[in-house]
Design a protein around this motif. Sequence first.
Motif, PDB file in Angstrom:
ATOM      1  N   PRO A   1       0.800  -1.229   0.000  1.00  0.00           N
ATOM      2  CA  PRO A   1       0.000   0.000   0.000  1.00  0.00           C
ATOM      3  C   PRO A   1       0.831   1.278   0.000  1.00  0.00           C
TER       4      PRO A   1
ATOM      5  N   LEU B   1       2.814   2.599  -1.967  1.00  0.00           N
ATOM      6  CA  LEU B   1       4.080   2.714  -2.692  1.00  0.00           C
ATOM      7  C   LEU B   1       3.855   3.228  -4.112  1.00  0.00           C
TER       8      LEU B   1
ATOM      9  N   ARG C   1       4.833  11.275  -2.342  1.00  0.00           N
ATOM     10  CA  ARG C   1       4.579  10.956  -0.937  1.00  0.00           C
ATOM     11  C   ARG C   1       5.814  11.255  -0.078  1.00  0.00           C
TER      12      ARG C   1
ATOM     13  N   TYR D   1      11.083   9.376   1.549  1.00  0.00           N
ATOM     14  CA  TYR D   1      11.142   8.358   0.492  1.00  0.00           C
ATOM     15  C   TYR D   1      11.805   8.826  -0.803  1.00  0.00           C
TER      16      TYR D   1
ATOM     17  N   ASN E   1       8.455  -5.133  -0.703  1.00  0.00           N
ATOM     18  CA  ASN E   1       8.289  -3.980   0.171  1.00  0.00           C
ATOM     19  C   ASN E   1       6.791  -3.917   0.454  1.00  0.00           C
TER      20      ASN E   1
ATOM     21  N   GLY F   1       5.194  -2.122   2.495  1.00  0.00           N
ATOM     22  CA  GLY F   1       4.687  -0.874   3.067  1.00  0.00           C
ATOM     23  C   GLY F   1       4.265  -1.118   4.512  1.00  0.00           C
ATOM     24  N   ALA F   2       3.169  -0.480   4.911  1.00  0.00           N
ATOM     25  CA  ALA F   2       2.732  -0.590   6.305  1.00  0.00           C
ATOM     26  C   ALA F   2       2.230  -1.994   6.672  1.00  0.00           C
TER      27      ALA F   2
ATOM     28  N   HIS G   1       4.137  -4.187   9.132  1.00  0.00           N
ATOM     29  CA  HIS G   1       4.043  -4.093  10.591  1.00  0.00           C
ATOM     30  C   HIS G   1       2.785  -4.754  11.145  1.00  0.00           C
TER      31      HIS G   1
ATOM     32  N   HIS H   1      13.036  -2.073   2.350  1.00  0.00           N
ATOM     33  CA  HIS H   1      12.419  -0.789   2.710  1.00  0.00           C
ATOM     34  C   HIS H   1      13.326   0.339   2.259  1.00  0.00           C
ATOM     35  N   LEU H   2      12.706   1.399   1.771  1.00  0.00           N
ATOM     36  CA  LEU H   2      13.473   2.581   1.393  1.00  0.00           C
ATOM     37  C   LEU H   2      13.992   3.293   2.643  1.00  0.00           C
ATOM     38  N   SER H   3      13.096   3.496   3.594  1.00  0.00           N
ATOM     39  CA  SER H   3      13.483   4.158   4.845  1.00  0.00           C
ATOM     40  C   SER H   3      13.981   3.104   5.833  1.00  0.00           C
TER      41      SER H   3
ATOM     42  N   PRO I   1      12.816   1.700   9.041  1.00  0.00           N
ATOM     43  CA  PRO I   1      11.697   1.703   9.990  1.00  0.00           C
ATOM     44  C   PRO I   1      12.134   1.664  11.453  1.00  0.00           C
TER      45      PRO I   1
ATOM     46  N   ARG J   1      12.304   5.031  13.024  1.00  0.00           N
ATOM     47  CA  ARG J   1      11.108   5.872  12.885  1.00  0.00           C
ATOM     48  C   ARG J   1      10.127   5.603  14.032  1.00  0.00           C
TER      49      ARG J   1
ATOM     50  N   ARG K   1       6.499   1.170  13.596  1.00  0.00           N
ATOM     51  CA  ARG K   1       7.239   0.636  12.452  1.00  0.00           C
ATOM     52  C   ARG K   1       8.387  -0.283  12.882  1.00  0.00           C
TER      53      ARG K   1
END
Length: 157
Positions: free
Chosen positions: A22, A24, A30, A35, A86, A88-89, A92, A112-114, A116, A119, A123
């Motif tokens: 979701p 992405l 975004r 990102y 990936n 996304g959320a 988690h 993951h790009l970031s 988590p 953060r 996450r």
Amino acid sequence: MVARRVAEEVFAPRELLILSGPNLDQLGVRDITVYGRTTLDEHVERVRAAAAPFGLSVRHLQSNFEGDLIEAVHDARGRSAAIVINAGALTHTSWALTDALAIFPGVKVEVHLSNPAAREPFRHVSTLAGVVDGSIAGFGGLSYDLALAAVVELLAD
Ligand code: DQA
């Protein structure tokens, strides 16, 4: 029987499935401080070009719906040699996606790009982490390139 097993190994699928969860599809607009400006298509096309010399064809599916991703993992069995995901959320929260990945017998890399872990607390948990070969996070687009390097290495084993 033995001949069939050998044939299955020789003609083993060499498809890499990239799954994107979701939101992405919103990359590029975004939260660009987290990102970056690169779109999902641009990440996928970069990986596609880098994967080709290794004899890997890339198929990509992005969905904002958990069930689509679960079915894509089911369909990958016998078709894809590896999955880079990936989620996304859903990373988690989704025990259902985790269970689906557990069934997939090929190489699995979480990306993951970031980062988590650096953060918000929600996450910090990845339900997927325990059923994949490894996780790569925090390097922006390079995370995808590193995931491809891991796939190539693991498929060569
Ligand atoms: C993400 C990290 C997740 O926490 C977040 O929900 C995303 C993107 C990443 O690539 O950094 O959608 O998976």
